[in-house]
Motif scaffolding. Sequence first.
Motif, short mmCIF file in Angstrom:
data_model
loop_
_atom_site.label_atom_id
_atom_site.label_comp_id
_atom_site.label_asym_id
_atom_site.label_seq_id
_atom_site.Cartn_x
_atom_site.Cartn_y
_atom_site.Cartn_z
N GLN A 85 0.81 -1.07 -0.05
CA GLN A 85 -0.12 -0.10 0.16
C GLN A 85 0.63 1.20 -0.06
O GLN A 85 0.57 2.39 -0.75
N GLN A 122 0.99 4.23 -2.89
CA GLN A 122 0.86 5.68 -2.30
C GLN A 122 1.97 6.51 -3.00
O GLN A 122 1.80 7.73 -3.34
N GLU A 132 -6.56 8.74 -1.68
CA GLU A 132 -6.53 7.46 -1.14
C GLU A 132 -7.45 6.57 -2.03
O GLU A 132 -8.67 6.88 -1.66
N SER A 173 -3.66 15.06 -3.23
CA SER A 173 -3.41 13.68 -2.65
C SER A 173 -4.65 12.73 -3.07
O SER A 173 -5.36 13.35 -3.21
#
Length: 142
Positions: free
Chosen positions: A44, A48, A78, A76
Amino acid sequence: MREIVAPPAYATACFLHSQATASALQNAQLSLNLGELRSVSTLQTAWQHLIASHRLLRSGFSKSSSGETVQRIAESGEPSWVVHDWKDVALAEIPARWNAMLEADAAKPFDPANPPLLRFQAIELPGGHCHQLVSFPKLLFD
């Protein structure tokens, strides 16, 4: 969120994406056999860093009030992550589970206006092995 006029290729891809009727035709899936993996959190973190380094991976697309296609670049983002623990699943059952997961994922449409346009699934398998499914709308890389 920063907005810029989308390059013509993305404007065309967004138009075609909006005209498609079957979500399975709109999405692409990348299957990665990762072998032995110490930690899904390491995976992960790596993704990222990649997303943070490339604005296309943080982009969405929408129409402006003037009707132009704009590329919306998030500072950014997620992405969606799901981790499946199949470590105790019988080897004979894994192909059927995998195929069902692929079909369910392919049926989920992306909203081009809401970046990041990526979805991740990590599958922890018997013997410490890991497999990953990365999904994205075709318009992102066409």
